[in-house]
Design a protein around this motif. Structure first.
Motif, short mmCIF file in Angstrom:
data_model
loop_
_atom_site.label_atom_id
_atom_site.label_comp_id
_atom_site.label_asym_id
_atom_site.label_seq_id
_atom_site.Cartn_x
_atom_site.Cartn_y
_atom_site.Cartn_z
N TYR A 54 32.05 26.84 34.57
CA TYR A 54 31.31 28.11 34.44
C TYR A 54 30.15 28.26 35.43
N TYR A 55 29.72 27.14 36.04
CA TYR A 55 28.52 27.16 36.87
C TYR A 55 28.83 27.20 38.37
N CYS A 56 30.07 26.99 38.76
CA CYS A 56 30.36 26.67 40.15
C CYS A 56 30.90 27.86 40.95
N LEU A 147 32.56 9.41 43.65
CA LEU A 147 31.51 10.15 42.95
C LEU A 147 32.15 11.13 41.98
N LEU A 148 31.78 11.03 40.73
CA LEU A 148 32.26 11.98 39.73
C LEU A 148 31.13 12.20 38.73
N ARG A 149 30.47 13.33 38.87
CA ARG A 149 29.35 13.58 37.96
C ARG A 149 29.86 13.86 36.56
N ILE A 150 29.17 13.30 35.59
CA ILE A 150 29.51 13.62 34.20
C ILE A 150 28.96 15.02 33.86
N GLU A 151 28.08 15.52 34.72
CA GLU A 151 27.43 16.84 34.62
C GLU A 151 26.38 16.91 33.51
N THR A 152 26.72 16.41 32.33
CA THR A 152 25.76 16.20 31.24
C THR A 152 26.39 15.16 30.33
N VAL A 189 24.17 14.21 37.00
CA VAL A 189 24.10 15.39 36.14
C VAL A 189 23.42 16.52 36.91
N MET A 190 23.57 17.72 36.38
CA MET A 190 22.76 18.84 36.89
C MET A 190 21.53 18.94 36.00
N VAL A 191 20.43 19.29 36.62
CA VAL A 191 19.15 19.29 35.91
C VAL A 191 18.64 20.73 35.82
N1 SAH Z 1 35.31 19.23 42.46
C1 SAH Z 1 34.60 17.99 42.48
C2 SAH Z 1 33.62 17.86 43.62
C3 SAH Z 1 32.94 19.11 44.10
S1 SAH Z 1 31.75 19.82 43.02
C4 SAH Z 1 33.90 17.78 41.16
O1 SAH Z 1 33.67 18.75 40.43
O2 SAH Z 1 33.62 16.62 40.84
C5 SAH Z 1 30.42 18.69 43.22
C6 SAH Z 1 29.27 18.89 42.28
O3 SAH Z 1 28.60 20.11 42.55
C7 SAH Z 1 29.60 19.01 40.81
O4 SAH Z 1 29.79 17.75 40.23
C8 SAH Z 1 28.39 19.74 40.25
O5 SAH Z 1 27.46 18.84 39.65
C9 SAH Z 1 27.74 20.37 41.48
N2 SAH Z 1 27.57 21.83 41.28
C10 SAH Z 1 28.52 22.74 41.06
N3 SAH Z 1 27.97 23.96 40.83
C11 SAH Z 1 26.62 23.80 40.92
C12 SAH Z 1 25.50 24.67 40.76
N4 SAH Z 1 25.65 25.96 40.46
N5 SAH Z 1 24.25 24.15 40.92
C13 SAH Z 1 24.09 22.84 41.24
N6 SAH Z 1 25.11 21.98 41.37
C14 SAH Z 1 26.37 22.45 41.21
#
Ligand code: SAH
Ligand code: SF4
Length: 351
Positions: A54-56, A147-152, A189-191
């Protein structure tokens, strides 16, 4: 550090207290990983993505984005530029895809790079959730890091940020699989996300510790106008200032809790302040990911609004960063892959 202590540090306000926190973290960084900055050249390989976070900004349903995919020769050429420029490492990042064609093309890039750089260039992948088999194939072809963010780390918050076909447990299992296979594993994570609390961020730091993570990439969340999450919180100046400050506090506290990991000072910090990445280094980060994607593609890879350095080519990025980092009194670790100390200790201990 206890949970309460971490939460207290993340709740600090007031310039003097914050300066003190960053200085403590910087002292720990100086002692453990040194005043060295490792460069990872970032190649944004493709903005084609099957996911719909939803954020990307490059989510599947954003029809306003022109989609691109670099061919394997273009990716290899960019990575070789980084090698020639004495970067110890590159990161190949893209939207998520799992077709056989995609998997094979990444394998081809990895083996070509291994051969052409005699294995000198450490390659990090950031290509989302994949099967164990795929991760294994890429490891065998020459990838060393993922690299694989858990995001939260809060599963309930994760659910609010993703459509139903995304699953927190799957993401978590991917991290465990990568570790089991022998990758150097990065998460983050995103902050400053909508609905995110200081308690959530405290849990995030504990998550990095409990998961024995080697590399951490945290960045402020920055809304992208063409996404559903942007409607949840207006991108006010207050929100931006909060995300920047909290992003820096997260770096500092993570450095205090996990002295020997690699921590990135991310480009999203730079999007919120012209000196965002320098502030990140001063708060305890030791890695920077200069964008080396050909400028003709950069505008199509906008995860958030206001991505910096859209028009600077790889050489200009290198020169600009070099002078900024020298001004901080730090050294750039050229020709050094910068393997995280935490990984070396963890694997020596058999974990
Ligand atoms: N598709 C892969 C790699 C590309 S996205 C994945 O999702 O792992 C890389 C990172 O960008 C994501 O993990 C997320 O934390 C960050 N990202 C995506 N949208 C964002 C936003 N609106 N603000 C800040 N970071 C964001
Ligand atoms: Fe795709 Fe990654 Fe963006 Fe999610 S964050 S939509 S997986 S590129």
């Amino acid at each position: 550090m206890t949970r309460d202590e971490i939460k207290q540090l993340l709740s600090l306000t007031g310039e003097d207290r914050l300066i003190d926190l960053y200085a403590r973290a910087y002292a720990v960084k100086t002692e453990t990983v040194g005043r060295k900055v490792y460069f990872r050249g970032l190649i944004e390989m493709s903005n084609v993505c099957v996911k719909n976070c939803y954020y990307c900004g490059i989510r599947r349903d954003n029809e306003a984005v022109r989609r691109f995919t670099l061919n394997t020769d273009e990716v290899v050429a960019s990575a070789l530029w980084a090698h020639e420029a004495d970067y110890g490492s590159v990161v190949l990042q893209s939207g998520e895809r799992s077709t056989e064609e995609f998997i094979t093309s990444v394998e081809k890039i990895l083996s070509e790079l291994k051969e052409k750089t005699k294995g000198e260039l450490a390659v990090t992948l950031s290509l989302g959730e994949q099967t164990e088999e795929t991760y294994k194939r890429w490891l065998n072809a020459g990838a060393a890091r993922y690299l694989l963010r858990i995001e939260t780390s809060n599963p309930a918050l994760y659910t609010r940020l993703h459509p139903k076909d995304h699953n927190f447990e799957i993401r978590l299992n991917c991290l465990k699989t990568l570790q089991k296979l022998g990758y150097q594993v990065g998460t983050g994570v995103m902050v400053g996300l909508p609905f995110q609390t200081v308690d959530d961020l405290t849990s995030d730091v504990l998550f990095f510790r409990d998961m024995d993570i080697d590399m951490i990439g945290m960045g402020p969340y920055i809304p992208h106008a063409q996404t559903p999450l942007a409607a949840s919180a207006a991108p006010s100046q207050t929100a931006r200032a909060y995300s920047l400050e909290m992003g820096l506090k997260m770096i500092a506290v993570t450095r205090l809790v996990l002295p020997d990991v690699n921590i990135a000072s991310t480009t999203a910090l730079q999007a919120l302040s012209p000196v965002g990445r320098e502030l990140g280094l001063k708060a305890g980060a030791n890695v920077i990911m200069p964008n080396i994607t050909d400028t003709k593609y950069r505008e199509y890879y906008q995860l958030y609004d206001g991505k910096p350095c859209l028009n600077e080519n790889a050489g200009q990025c290198r020169d600009c960063l070099e002078s900024r980092i020298k001004a901080l009194g730090e050294e750039i670790a050229y020709r050094d892959p910068g393997t995280p100390k935490h990984f070396l200790t963890r694997t020596a201990a058999g974990n």
